[in-house]
Design a protein around this motif. Sequence first.
Motif, PDB file in Angstrom:
ATOM      1  N   VAL A  24      68.210 -11.947 -50.893  1.00  0.00           N
ATOM      2  CA  VAL A  24      69.586 -11.707 -50.454  1.00  0.00           C
ATOM      3  C   VAL A  24      69.598 -11.892 -48.945  1.00  0.00           C
ATOM      4  O   VAL A  24      68.813 -11.267 -48.239  1.00  0.00           O
ATOM      5  N   ALA A  79      75.544 -11.184 -47.852  1.00  0.00           N
ATOM      6  CA  ALA A  79      76.169  -9.890 -47.588  1.00  0.00           C
ATOM      7  C   ALA A  79      77.600 -10.086 -47.104  1.00  0.00           C
ATOM      8  O   ALA A  79      78.480  -9.276 -47.390  1.00  0.00           O
ATOM      9  N   ALA A  97      65.920  -8.112 -50.134  1.00  0.00           N
ATOM     10  CA  ALA A  97      66.667  -8.168 -48.877  1.00  0.00           C
ATOM     11  C   ALA A  97      65.733  -7.771 -47.741  1.00  0.00           C
ATOM     12  O   ALA A  97      65.105  -6.722 -47.790  1.00  0.00           O
ATOM     13  N   VAL A  98      65.636  -8.617 -46.750  1.00  0.00           N
ATOM     14  CA  VAL A  98      64.793  -8.342 -45.600  1.00  0.00           C
ATOM     15  C   VAL A  98      65.478  -7.291 -44.735  1.00  0.00           C
ATOM     16  O   VAL A  98      66.694  -7.358 -44.533  1.00  0.00           O
ATOM     17  N   PRO A  99      64.721  -6.307 -44.211  1.00  0.00           N
ATOM     18  CA  PRO A  99      65.340  -5.330 -43.315  1.00  0.00           C
ATOM     19  C   PRO A  99      66.139  -6.014 -42.206  1.00  0.00           C
ATOM     20  O   PRO A  99      65.700  -7.025 -41.652  1.00  0.00           O
ATOM     21  N   GLY A 100      67.310  -5.481 -41.912  1.00  0.00           N
ATOM     22  CA  GLY A 100      68.202  -6.128 -40.964  1.00  0.00           C
ATOM     23  C   GLY A 100      69.387  -6.779 -41.660  1.00  0.00           C
ATOM     24  O   GLY A 100      70.340  -7.181 -41.003  1.00  0.00           O
ATOM     25  N   THR A 101      69.329  -6.883 -43.002  1.00  0.00           N
ATOM     26  CA  THR A 101      70.452  -7.435 -43.752  1.00  0.00           C
ATOM     27  C   THR A 101      71.480  -6.329 -43.965  1.00  0.00           C
ATOM     28  O   THR A 101      71.163  -5.313 -44.583  1.00  0.00           O
ATOM     29  N   PRO A 102      72.705  -6.498 -43.445  1.00  0.00           N
ATOM     30  CA  PRO A 102      73.683  -5.410 -43.574  1.00  0.00           C
ATOM     31  C   PRO A 102      73.995  -5.104 -45.035  1.00  0.00           C
ATOM     32  O   PRO A 102      74.090  -6.005 -45.869  1.00  0.00           O
ATOM     33  N   GLY A 103      74.129  -3.835 -45.326  1.00  0.00           N
ATOM     34  CA  GLY A 103      74.597  -3.417 -46.647  1.00  0.00           C
ATOM     35  C   GLY A 103      73.576  -3.488 -47.757  1.00  0.00           C
ATOM     36  O   GLY A 103      73.932  -3.316 -48.913  1.00  0.00           O
ATOM     37  N   ALA A 104      72.316  -3.754 -47.437  1.00  0.00           N
ATOM     38  CA  ALA A 104      71.331  -3.879 -48.506  1.00  0.00           C
ATOM     39  C   ALA A 104      70.136  -2.959 -48.282  1.00  0.00           C
ATOM     40  O   ALA A 104      69.040  -3.226 -48.759  1.00  0.00           O
ATOM     41  N   GLY A 105      70.356  -1.858 -47.571  1.00  0.00           N
ATOM     42  CA  GLY A 105      69.272  -0.914 -47.322  1.00  0.00           C
ATOM     43  C   GLY A 105      68.698  -0.378 -48.617  1.00  0.00           C
ATOM     44  O   GLY A 105      69.428  -0.178 -49.587  1.00  0.00           O
ATOM     45  N   HIS A 106      67.412  -0.184 -48.642  1.00  0.00           N
ATOM     46  CA  HIS A 106      66.769   0.311 -49.854  1.00  0.00           C
ATOM     47  C   HIS A 106      65.406   0.885 -49.502  1.00  0.00           C
ATOM     48  O   HIS A 106      64.948   0.791 -48.382  1.00  0.00           O
ATOM     49  N   ILE A 107      64.770   1.441 -50.506  1.00  0.00           N
ATOM     50  CA  ILE A 107      63.453   2.045 -50.315  1.00  0.00           C
ATOM     51  C   ILE A 107      62.393   1.155 -50.945  1.00  0.00           C
ATOM     52  O   ILE A 107      62.591   0.633 -52.036  1.00  0.00           O
ATOM     53  N   VAL A 108      61.298   1.010 -50.246  1.00  0.00           N
ATOM     54  CA  VAL A 108      60.136   0.337 -50.815  1.00  0.00           C
ATOM     55  C   VAL A 108      59.088   1.409 -51.035  1.00  0.00           C
ATOM     56  O   VAL A 108      58.833   2.203 -50.136  1.00  0.00           O
ATOM     57  N   ARG A 159      69.401   0.824 -57.516  1.00  0.00           N
ATOM     58  CA  ARG A 159      69.255   0.847 -56.059  1.00  0.00           C
ATOM     59  C   ARG A 159      67.912   1.412 -55.637  1.00  0.00           C
ATOM     60  O   ARG A 159      67.459   1.180 -54.544  1.00  0.00           O
ATOM     61  N   TRP A 208      71.454  -0.462 -41.069  1.00  0.00           N
ATOM     62  CA  TRP A 208      70.592  -1.545 -41.561  1.00  0.00           C
ATOM     63  C   TRP A 208      69.621  -2.029 -40.494  1.00  0.00           C
ATOM     64  O   TRP A 208      68.816  -2.908 -40.738  1.00  0.00           O
ATOM     65  N   ARG A 258      72.891   2.457 -46.087  1.00  0.00           N
ATOM     66  CA  ARG A 258      71.517   2.829 -46.397  1.00  0.00           C
ATOM     67  C   ARG A 258      70.589   2.232 -45.354  1.00  0.00           C
ATOM     68  O   ARG A 258      70.777   1.106 -44.906  1.00  0.00           O
ATOM     69  N   VAL A 259      69.542   2.986 -45.041  1.00  0.00           N
ATOM     70  CA  VAL A 259      68.540   2.461 -44.115  1.00  0.00           C
ATOM     71  C   VAL A 259      67.459   1.746 -44.923  1.00  0.00           C
ATOM     72  O   VAL A 259      67.438   1.808 -46.145  1.00  0.00           O
ATOM     73  N   GLY A 299      63.949   1.958 -45.941  1.00  0.00           N
ATOM     74  CA  GLY A 299      62.859   2.916 -45.978  1.00  0.00           C
ATOM     75  C   GLY A 299      61.629   2.310 -46.623  1.00  0.00           C
ATOM     76  O   GLY A 299      61.729   1.404 -47.448  1.00  0.00           O
TER      77      GLY A 299
END
Lengths: 292, 365
Positions: free
Chosen positions: A89, A94, A113-124, A141, B92, B120-121, B123
């Motif tokens: 993504v 986005a 989604a690579v960190p820095g992509t708005p609206g796609a924050g998630h946990i790894v 999610r 983000w 969401r951040v 993480g």
Amino acid sequence: MGISTGSPTRTADADLLTMISAGGPFPRVIVSPGDVEAQFSLPSRLFNIADAGQLPVILLTNLWTGENLFTAPEYDASELAPIDRGPRVTPEDALAGPLDYARYLMGRSAPFAVPGTPGAGHIVRGGNFVVADSADDPRGRGSYSELPGDVKRLTEHKHAKLALIADMLPKPQLITPAGKSDYQGVSGGDIGLIVWGSAVHPATEAQAKLAEHADVLQLRTVYPLRQHAEQIRSFVRQHARVAVVEQNFEGQLRETILKECYSTPGTVVPDLGLINRYDGRQMTAEDILEAL
Amino acid sequence: MEFVRFNGVEFPYHPEFYGEQSPFGHLPLEDAVETSFQLGQQTFTYQRIPEEKRPYPNLEMGNAANMCLGCGHIGISQGLADALYELQIPPWLVMATSGIGCGGKWSSDIGQMLDDPLHRVYGAHVTHGQSTSSGFARGVIQPGLLNIMGGGDGDIASIGLAYLHNVIASNVNGLVFSMTNNVYGLTKGQPSRTSEKGRKDRRMTAALEMEPLDLVLEALAISGATFVARTLSSDRKKTRDYFMAAILHPGCAVLDIISPCVTWNMSQNAGYWKPLLFEMATGNYQDVVVDLEKHLDGKFDPTDRATAEFVYRRLTEAGKKPVGLVYYNKDSVSFQQDHGLRAERPIGNLTSAELTLSQDDLGKM
């Protein structure tokens, strides 16, 4: 590249069993190029496998291959696989519309989604911590869960990933006195040598010196082997004497072959010989000829 | 490409993401007012966006956090959420990396409890002790993002100690915080590397014989350290201020945050700590170590490293738990600044064509 094991500053191919079990029960792919040409051309394919399956791919080399001079044909960029990052993504996605982003979808590799992509924050999460599209989190999610049902489904999901990339794994190479090719399931002769790592060099040298007809089967994917099990069994069936040639004490590839290709109940376990060297020095053709 | 430096992060300003028409909320840089706050004698300045114009909500996790009631870790996570809210860093652009244990859960919880997925951040709940090593890699690959690494003291001060040294010495832009409760909580109460000598409870067969590790001294000892501080979790506002200062600081900030464990280390609660705490900037040295008063000439200066370490050690020897900004390098230059690292877009979004090697490239190599 990675950990150094074994006798310091000496060589061996002795990390296979370590790599199969390192870090816990998650699926992984382990590839050993064996020669410098493959060390150039394989990694681009391995990156694609890692992105398609979203799992770690481990490249096993050894000191002898890394520290010696070899003559090789000029590297040809057309041998490199075009890089395919797998499902992604991007920030453009986005912007295209409301993003109901799901990082975790059961049974397939969900877009990353690579960190820095708005609206796609998630946990790894690593290890056995669980993210799952459970009843609490139908959109995948990635919510925190250690519930037994979620742990079970995530474990199954992780292991199902291997099926997604089985066709992409480097195939066994057949080396006959006439030349190299992907193994098609047909070969035959007195002696069959199954090799991995830099044992391929002495094995082909011994092949040329032998009076009997010998074939060499070079495994580049050394784990998992199930997807190539039929080919390996066929190679073993078609040769009168078969030995695994490797540079460790335990016979780590032989053990892996027996476990991955001959563990189905009812399977006849073959008489699989072992030719090995484990004194920290590269194996020679003479070692193989003497053992045979 | 226009890069914006805003409250400790430097990122490419895409009007689609931050402008008035943005579906993710308008970041009104023009309405920001330069605002200051104090930590001891040190002043920190940031661009404050008035509350009514803030596009991003507070990421506070509230009661949904999977923690014991009264756990110090809750206060720390809230302080961090408050700091992010006050600084209005786009969620983000926040990378939260944590290890394993009670102190590893915050990265999964912060911002993830909101219904709105836009906020969401990013993480990462990584393996034990690896929050700093993973965070370092994330910071180098994604220099435009805010890099927050944190865990419990088992994670930061024990299994991950070697990585902490590297991340401090490299001065990668970001902050490392330890939720120090002096006990292994998630595994049910074993003494940790920071537990005091002589501890003996009913689960232990013998008293602890090892001297504890002091995370502040450990960080101070590493050449390259530029920001070392300690605070207590129960003061939410103060915790927020330390987080804000650490985020604004260009370089690696280390926060040792005392976090009482209400289940496995009940004797060391906030009431136990309060009389022991000594505020380095404002404390009365005369009452504790007489000769220090003369040495300091009435004022502790955290920008002088040798003095900081000397004073800190004398206070510890006198049985105090020093808190406050212990050491601060005003001229810190982060790893990213030093190497000119800026990214117009995430490296992970490079296309196939950009990543594939041609024969020409190969010839040049």
